[in-house]
Design a protein around this motif. Structure first.
Motif, short mmCIF file in Angstrom:
data_model
loop_
_atom_site.label_atom_id
_atom_site.label_comp_id
_atom_site.label_asym_id
_atom_site.label_seq_id
_atom_site.Cartn_x
_atom_site.Cartn_y
_atom_site.Cartn_z
N PRO A 37 56.99 38.38 36.31
CA PRO A 37 55.71 39.01 36.62
C PRO A 37 55.59 40.43 36.08
O PRO A 37 54.51 40.96 35.94
CB PRO A 37 55.62 38.97 38.15
CG PRO A 37 56.97 38.62 38.64
CD PRO A 37 57.80 38.11 37.50
N ALA A 97 53.28 41.11 32.79
CA ALA A 97 51.85 40.76 32.76
C ALA A 97 51.05 41.69 31.84
O ALA A 97 50.30 41.23 30.98
CB ALA A 97 51.28 40.77 34.17
N HIS A 129 46.19 41.46 40.44
CA HIS A 129 47.10 40.34 40.12
C HIS A 129 47.57 40.39 38.66
O HIS A 129 48.48 39.66 38.29
CB HIS A 129 46.41 39.00 40.42
CG HIS A 129 45.07 38.86 39.74
ND1 HIS A 129 43.96 39.56 40.17
CD2 HIS A 129 44.68 38.14 38.67
CE1 HIS A 129 42.94 39.26 39.38
NE2 HIS A 129 43.34 38.40 38.47
N CYS A 130 46.88 41.19 37.83
CA CYS A 130 47.27 41.28 36.41
C CYS A 130 48.25 42.42 36.16
O CYS A 130 48.67 42.61 35.02
CB CYS A 130 46.02 41.50 35.55
SG CYS A 130 44.85 40.15 35.68
N ASN A 160 48.16 36.26 46.74
CA ASN A 160 49.07 35.13 46.90
C ASN A 160 48.72 34.24 48.09
O ASN A 160 49.17 33.10 48.16
CB ASN A 160 50.51 35.64 47.06
CG ASN A 160 51.00 36.29 45.77
OD1 ASN A 160 50.50 35.99 44.70
ND2 ASN A 160 51.95 37.21 45.89
N ILE A 169 47.92 30.19 40.12
CA ILE A 169 48.80 31.36 40.16
C ILE A 169 50.10 31.07 39.41
O ILE A 169 50.55 31.88 38.58
CB ILE A 169 49.08 31.77 41.63
CG1 ILE A 169 47.78 32.29 42.27
CG2 ILE A 169 50.18 32.83 41.72
CD1 ILE A 169 47.84 32.55 43.75
N GLY A 206 49.43 31.00 35.70
CA GLY A 206 49.21 32.36 35.21
C GLY A 206 50.51 33.12 35.07
O GLY A 206 50.72 33.85 34.09
N ARG A 207 51.43 32.90 36.01
CA ARG A 207 52.74 33.58 35.92
C ARG A 207 53.55 33.01 34.77
O ARG A 207 54.19 33.75 34.01
CB ARG A 207 53.53 33.40 37.22
CG ARG A 207 52.90 34.20 38.33
CD ARG A 207 53.90 34.90 39.22
NE ARG A 207 53.13 35.64 40.21
CZ ARG A 207 52.94 35.22 41.46
NH1 ARG A 207 53.55 34.14 41.90
NH2 ARG A 207 52.18 35.93 42.27
N LEU A 211 50.03 36.90 34.91
CA LEU A 211 49.90 37.37 36.29
C LEU A 211 51.15 38.08 36.75
O LEU A 211 52.27 37.61 36.49
CB LEU A 211 49.58 36.21 37.24
CG LEU A 211 48.27 35.45 37.03
CD1 LEU A 211 47.99 34.55 38.22
CD2 LEU A 211 47.10 36.40 36.83
N SER A 241 51.40 40.25 42.36
CA SER A 241 50.29 40.33 43.31
C SER A 241 50.82 40.57 44.72
O SER A 241 51.86 41.23 44.89
CB SER A 241 49.42 39.06 43.22
OG SER A 241 48.20 39.25 43.89
#
Ligand code: SAM
Length: 231
Positions: free
Chosen positions: A7, A10, A140-141, A169, A179, A182-183, A188, A191
């Motif tokens: 993460p 990101a 979250h980004c 989350n 989610i 995205g990870r 992502l 978050s």
């Protein structure tokens, strides 16, 4: 170690203009496709974002100093009220997103938008610069959302306001695959939960905190107290 689902990477993925950034920008700028993507992917509506952005900008006033970070492709520009004559800084870590913001500003004939490359976790603005910071679809980004909020609180003037949103989350089990995907794509960050968000905002000294759920997205607002030491 950097792994495909690290993460911490990101921001660098966004900075490199990942193909998803191109899709996100295209779709979010289109009323029809945007409505569809937001309903399916986030269980929410882009109109909530625009409503909240408009309210925050109107409340700040036509001579306000505003920081829009991350501005992405300039989604919030269409909410700038007619007659706005203040300072509007649109900032993002991605040069490609900033080019899209510049095109959107031109399309909307907003000649006074300042477009700036910036990392929300290390802002090059003085303490107390802005009356309003808008940070939609944001936390979250980022690799470290608490640090981003610390920087945002620092650059707000006493009495200034923050309005933003994030994919958290605890959005609900329906959003877990989004989610995780995205990870895995490196888009992502870690978050947090709504409880984390409330704590992060309190830790940086923001008050009048308001946190509202709209489908999978969490919207938040807060104010920097008039007489507070800089966060
Ligand atoms: C999902 S988009 C949201 C953009 C816009 N606010 C919106 O609501 O559509 C996330 C944005 O965060 C930007 N970003 C990621 N990490 C960042 C960082 N550390 N500092 C500034 N911008 C960052 C990305 O480049 C991307 O434009």
């Amino acid at each position: 170690m950097t792994t495909p689902s690290d993460p911490g990477r990101a921001s660098s993925t966004w900075r490199a203009d990942h193909p998803w950034a191109v899709i996100y920008d295209r779709v979010s700028g289109s009323d029809r496709l945007g409505a569809l993507l937001w309903r399916v992917g986030a269980g929410s509506s882009l109109s909530v974002l625009h409503g909240r952005a408009r309210d925050a900008l109107v409340h700040a006033g036509t001579d306000a100093t505003v920081l829009d970070i991350p501005c992405g492709g300039g989604v919030v520009l269409r909410d700038v009220p007619r007659g706005f004559a203040g300072r509007y800084v649109a900032a993002d870590i991605s040069p490609a997103m900033l080019r899209r913001t510049a095109e959107e500003a031109e399309h909307l004939a907003l000649s006074h938008v300042e477009i700036t490359e910036a990392d929300v976790q290390a802002l090059a603005f003085d303490h107390g610069t802005f009356d309003l910071v808008v940070a939609f679809t944001s936390l979250h980004c980022f690799p470290d959302p608490a640090l981003a909020l610390r920087e945002i609180a620092r650059v707000l003037r006493p009495g200034g306001r923050l309005s933003g949103s994030a994919f958290l989350n605890d959005a609900g089990p329906r959003f877990t695959p989004v989610i995780l995907a995205g990870r895995a794509l490196g888009l992502l960050g870690p978050s947090g939960t709504r409880k984390d968000l409330a704590r992060w905002l309190a830790d940086v000294g923001l008050v009048d905190v308001e946190i509202t759920q709209a489908g999978g997205l969490t919207y938040f607002g807060a104010r920097k107290p008039e007489r507070a030491p800089d966060a």
